[in-house]
Design a protein around this motif. Structure first.
Motif, PDB file in Angstrom:
ATOM      1  N   ASP A 143      -3.886  12.380  -5.352  1.00  0.00           N
ATOM      2  CA  ASP A 143      -4.544  11.984  -4.114  1.00  0.00           C
ATOM      3  C   ASP A 143      -5.311  10.681  -4.303  1.00  0.00           C
ATOM      4  O   ASP A 143      -6.437  10.670  -4.788  1.00  0.00           O
ATOM      5  CB  ASP A 143      -5.489  13.097  -3.633  1.00  0.00           C
ATOM      6  N   VAL A 144      -4.662   9.580  -3.936  1.00  0.00           N
ATOM      7  CA  VAL A 144      -5.284   8.266  -4.030  1.00  0.00           C
ATOM      8  C   VAL A 144      -5.374   7.689  -2.614  1.00  0.00           C
ATOM      9  O   VAL A 144      -4.345   7.471  -1.976  1.00  0.00           O
ATOM     10  CB  VAL A 144      -4.463   7.319  -4.927  1.00  0.00           C
ATOM     11  N   PRO A 145      -6.581   7.469  -2.080  1.00  0.00           N
ATOM     12  CA  PRO A 145      -6.701   6.966  -0.709  1.00  0.00           C
ATOM     13  C   PRO A 145      -6.256   5.510  -0.584  1.00  0.00           C
ATOM     14  O   PRO A 145      -6.248   4.765  -1.565  1.00  0.00           O
ATOM     15  CB  PRO A 145      -8.201   7.111  -0.407  1.00  0.00           C
ATOM     16  N   ASP A 146      -5.884   5.117   0.631  1.00  0.00           N
ATOM     17  CA  ASP A 146      -5.409   3.751   0.864  1.00  0.00           C
ATOM     18  C   ASP A 146      -6.459   2.702   0.526  1.00  0.00           C
ATOM     19  O   ASP A 146      -6.113   1.568   0.173  1.00  0.00           O
ATOM     20  CB  ASP A 146      -4.973   3.576   2.318  1.00  0.00           C
ATOM     21  N   ASP A 147      -7.734   3.051   0.638  1.00  0.00           N
ATOM     22  CA  ASP A 147      -8.790   2.071   0.355  1.00  0.00           C
ATOM     23  C   ASP A 147      -9.307   2.159  -1.082  1.00  0.00           C
ATOM     24  O   ASP A 147     -10.427   1.748  -1.381  1.00  0.00           O
ATOM     25  CB  ASP A 147      -9.952   2.232   1.346  1.00  0.00           C
ATOM     26  N   VAL A 171       0.825  -1.204   0.000  1.00  0.00           N
ATOM     27  CA  VAL A 171       0.000   0.000   0.000  1.00  0.00           C
ATOM     28  C   VAL A 171       0.860   1.256   0.000  1.00  0.00           C
ATOM     29  O   VAL A 171       0.384   2.358  -0.290  1.00  0.00           O
ATOM     30  CB  VAL A 171      -0.951  -0.026   1.221  1.00  0.00           C
ATOM     31  N   SER A 172       2.165   1.101   0.284  1.00  0.00           N
ATOM     32  CA  SER A 172       3.072   2.263   0.258  1.00  0.00           C
ATOM     33  C   SER A 172       3.105   2.935  -1.109  1.00  0.00           C
ATOM     34  O   SER A 172       3.441   4.129  -1.205  1.00  0.00           O
ATOM     35  CB  SER A 172       4.487   1.843   0.654  1.00  0.00           C
ATOM     36  N   ASN A 173       2.778   2.197  -2.166  1.00  0.00           N
ATOM     37  CA  ASN A 173       2.703   2.809  -3.500  1.00  0.00           C
ATOM     38  C   ASN A 173       1.900   4.105  -3.458  1.00  0.00           C
ATOM     39  O   ASN A 173       2.245   5.098  -4.103  1.00  0.00           O
ATOM     40  CB  ASN A 173       2.010   1.867  -4.497  1.00  0.00           C
ATOM     41  N   LEU A 174       0.803   4.078  -2.702  1.00  0.00           N
ATOM     42  CA  LEU A 174      -0.132   5.201  -2.700  1.00  0.00           C
ATOM     43  C   LEU A 174       0.447   6.404  -1.949  1.00  0.00           C
ATOM     44  O   LEU A 174       0.122   7.545  -2.272  1.00  0.00           O
ATOM     45  CB  LEU A 174      -1.462   4.762  -2.090  1.00  0.00           C
ATOM     46  N   ARG A 175       1.302   6.141  -0.966  1.00  0.00           N
ATOM     47  CA  ARG A 175       1.962   7.234  -0.241  1.00  0.00           C
ATOM     48  C   ARG A 175       2.777   8.103  -1.204  1.00  0.00           C
ATOM     49  O   ARG A 175       2.731   9.340  -1.148  1.00  0.00           O
ATOM     50  CB  ARG A 175       2.879   6.654   0.844  1.00  0.00           C
ATOM     51  N   TRP A 176       3.518   7.443  -2.095  1.00  0.00           N
ATOM     52  CA  TRP A 176       4.407   8.199  -2.984  1.00  0.00           C
ATOM     53  C   TRP A 176       3.616   8.868  -4.105  1.00  0.00           C
ATOM     54  O   TRP A 176       4.014   9.933  -4.588  1.00  0.00           O
ATOM     55  CB  TRP A 176       5.512   7.287  -3.513  1.00  0.00           C
TER      56      TRP A 176
END
Length: 336
Positions: free
Chosen positions: A255-259, A243-248
């Protein structure tokens, strides 16, 4: 013409064929101009990554060869050190180790991912064995009678989240990171590597940096299917392997949320994600994106990570190697 430092480009090559076939594939990758091959260390395939790398070492002359990646749960550090030295005897100066907490290999073995403190101890142990021929591990003195010549035997940590990036900066010879290609996202990740290095009194510039670069060939509809699809049931492609992909992506202004669910990604968002994340499109477009990354990031080494799903995890990247040999590699050479 402006001269750039050579950009080394490696590619993920899974153990999806017999070892003789993998050796022949490595030879084709070398002929296409690629710099190295990383082999997933997946025991459940019935094929050993290090034996595959040994076969590749004997079939090639210059490729860098390494597991991508070995976990530190199913392989003891003394075993990994012996394997690295053995590979170095077959291809002097060409192998390195890359290690991580584990994903599919530990899952298939019924084990949890390694904790960070265990990964730290293993990396320090491996570096001690490579450098000095001995190290203390879990209260026991380990010895390695034969080891690679001076300068060989690097130990690199694969990282995507901030705490693993800091660990790599603190204890490893290098970092292999999946953080996209957008300058803001990459700088945010590099900041964590620097934090770890400075915590240990190290110069971050001395660490080798390898960017993992997702790579998907095809027309817009084909490549958009990746961010708009699933890696496997319950795991969107955008959250594979972490899910770290979305952090970067968020650090890159997307803005892509974790869910996030695949159905949440429209075509416009998919295009923005793909541009920030890796090489997607025609071979010509992928070459342009890689050249842009070299200019914007000072990129020196890339590890191409062909886009795949669970069903295609073990397919050899034949089309990707062909595209590199015919289009991408020549474009890089022209711009050097």
């Amino acid at each position: 013409m402006t001269h750039h430092q050579e950009l080394r480009v490696d590619i993920r090559t899974p153990v999806g064929r017999s070892l003789p076939e993998l050796a022949a594939f490595a030879r084709r990758a070398e002929q296409a101009g690629l710099s190295g091959i990383g082999v997933p260390d997946h025991h459940h395939t019935g094929r050993d990554a290090y034996l595959a790398l040994a076969a590749m070492a004997q079939a090639t002359e210059r490729l860098s060869l390494y597991p991508a990646t070995s976990n530190v749960t199913t392989r003891h550090p003394l075993v990994m050190a012996a394997l690295l030295n053995s590979l170095d005897e077959l291809g002097p100066g060409r192998p390195m180790l890359t290690v991580a907490p584990g994903f599919l290999s530990v899952e298939k073995a019924g084990k949890p991912q390694a904790r960070r403190d265990h990964l730290r101890e293993v990396v320090l142990t491996l570096r001690g064995l490579m450098r000095d021929g001995h190290a203390d591990f879990e209260g026991h003195r380990l010895e390695l009678f034969n080891r690679p010549a001076s300068g060989a035997g690097k130990v690199v940590v694969l990282a995507s989240g901030p705490r693993l990036l800091e660990l790599a900066g603190e204890v490893a010879d290098g970092v292999m990171m999946l953080v996209g290609l957008h300058p803001d996202g990459v700088e945010a990740a590099r900041a964590h590597v620097r934090i770890g290095a400075e915590r240990a009194g190290r110069d971050p510039a001395e660490l080798e940096e390898i960017l993992i670069v997702p790579f998907g060939l095809g027309d817009p509809g084909t490549v958009r299917a990746w961010p708009q699809g699933w890696f496997r049931e319950g795991q969107p492609w955008l959250r594979y392997p972490s899910v770290s992909n979305l952090r970067w992506l968020r650090a890159s202004g997307i803005d892509v949320p974790d869910d996030v669910e695949p159905g949440d990604v429209d075509d416009a968002l998919a295009d923005r994600i793909l541009d920030a994340y890796g090489l997607f499109g025609t071979a010509e477009e992928c070459a342009d994106r890689l050249l842009r990354a070299r200019k914007e990031l000072g990129l020196q080494r890339a590890f191409l990570f062909p886009a795949h799903s669970w069903d295609t995890t073990y397919d050899l990247p034949e089309a990707e190697v062909e595209a590199f040999g015919e289009v991408i590699g020549p474009r890089l050479a022209e711009s050097s």
